[in-house]
Design an enzyme around this catalytic site. Structure first.
Site, PDB file in Angstrom:
ATOM      1  N   HIS A  81     -15.848 -33.264  -1.400  1.00 21.56           N
ATOM      2  CA  HIS A  81     -14.944 -32.143  -1.642  1.00 21.56           C
ATOM      3  C   HIS A  81     -13.514 -32.633  -1.450  1.00 21.56           C
ATOM      4  O   HIS A  81     -12.736 -32.647  -2.381  1.00 21.56           O
ATOM      5  CB  HIS A  81     -15.273 -30.974  -0.708  1.00 21.56           C
ATOM      6  N   GLU A 163      -7.182 -31.441  -5.449  1.00 19.03           N
ATOM      7  CA  GLU A 163      -7.257 -31.857  -4.052  1.00 19.03           C
ATOM      8  C   GLU A 163      -5.997 -32.603  -3.619  1.00 19.03           C
ATOM      9  O   GLU A 163      -5.483 -32.385  -2.511  1.00 19.03           O
ATOM     10  CB  GLU A 163      -8.498 -32.729  -3.831  1.00 19.03           C
ATOM     11  N   HIS A 167      -3.726 -30.535  -0.957  1.00 23.31           N
ATOM     12  CA  HIS A 167      -3.965 -31.009   0.407  1.00 23.31           C
ATOM     13  C   HIS A 167      -3.184 -32.270   0.777  1.00 23.31           C
ATOM     14  O   HIS A 167      -2.575 -32.323   1.855  1.00 23.31           O
ATOM     15  CB  HIS A 167      -5.458 -31.245   0.614  1.00 23.31           C
TER      16      HIS A 167
END
Length: 306
Positions: A81, A163, A167
């Site tokens: 993930h 991602e 993040h």
């Protein structure tokens, strides 16, 4: 007028001073501390993350939705993930550097997740990660990502860029000098944004391989099954014993009985790039059903690479 020979040391001194102001991030010279355990202000945010709760997160999907295009899941492995930075109090930021926003479908679409937050514009420039890795000959990294970092219902690169944008830009150790942050890469690289992206992708993989979730569960007799359910305590205790701390387990479905994800929490010794992680118990309680069997389903037919 100064002779050239006399001027050179002056120019060198000025050059060194300028470089010192922006490039002074040799973290090997800084005593590493565990993130979220410092009692004083972080001396160099390029060497220790400000958002220091580091989460290594994984999915258990049973299909990709793009099997007809050759996108299948790896056998006997959970998929990646991401690698997330939470603040030490459990809160978190997102899309922290909009100059490095490459997500075609930002979720949420503001930096705060609320309507009064700064809007996150959708990226319209297509795949930047695949050609970047090809440009620098990172063929093994790209192949690994294509096998283990799988998206569901969209091309993998869209997930990778989501991602990174959401993040990685909130980890201070990947900062590139935008919005008044330090430049953690300095003049060593021609393009600091490219450097931060490759650095993050490699960090994700380095963290992920420390958490072989499928193997840990299988060693305890817990394997995917369409006929046998498991108690949430058995799943969580098995992974806690193997990893060193209690992870978060995520479940889907109306009764929260379908196992879909795991988050491993840690403090980072120095930069998360080094992936020296101290396991820490979850700060978010599992949402899985505590009284009914949890289903760790087998992969759909034709959805797994053998």
């Amino acid at each position: 007028m100064l002779a050239l020979a006399a001027l050179l040391p002056v120019l060198a001194s000025l050059s060194t001073a300028n470089a010192w102001a922006s490039d002074n991030h040799t973290c090997a010279l800084t005593k590493p501390i565990y993130s979220c355990e410092n009692t004083t202000a972080i001396v160099d945010t390029c060497c220790s993350p400000v958002q220091g709760f580091v989460l290594t997160t994984q999915f258990w999907d049973t299909y990709t939705g793009l099997e007809s295009e050759g996108s299948v899941l790896p056998a006997e492995a959970w998929t990646i993930h991401g690698l997330w930075p939470d603040r030490c109090d459990g809160s978190y930021g997102q899309y922290c550097d909009l100059d490095r926003q490459y997500d075609p479908s930002p979720s949420p679409n503001t930096t705060t997740g609320t309507k009064d937050g700064t809007p996150v514009p959708a990226w319209e420039g297509g795949d930047v990660i695949t050609p970047l890795l090809q440009k620098y000959g990172k063929w093994d990294l790209l192949a690994y990502m294509q096998k283990y970092w799988k998206s569901q219902g969209s091309p993998d690169w869209i997930f990778w860029q989501h991602e990174f944008s959401k993040h990685a830009t909130c980890f201070s150790t990947y900062d590139v000098g935008n919005y008044g942050t330090p430049d953690c890469y300095g003049s060593l690289y021609e393009n600091t944004t490219e450097a931060s992206m490759i650095d993050f992708l490699e960090s994700v993989i380095k963290a992920q391989v420390q958490y072989p979730t499928y193997e840990w569960l299988a060693d305890a007799g817990v394997i995917p099954s369409n006929r046998t359910g498991y108690a949430i305590s058995q799943l969580q205790d098995t992974l806690a014993d193997a990893s060193g701390a209690v992870p978060y387990l995520g479940c889907s479905g109306p009764t929260k009985q379908i196992l879909t994800e795991v988050w491993y929490y840690a403090h980072s010794l120095g930069r998360p790039q080094e992936s020296i992680l101290k396991p820490i118990d979850q700060t978010t309680k599992s949402n899985c059903n505590a009284t009914q069997p949890i289903w760790y389903y087998e992969r759909s037919k034709g959805s797994e690479l053998y």
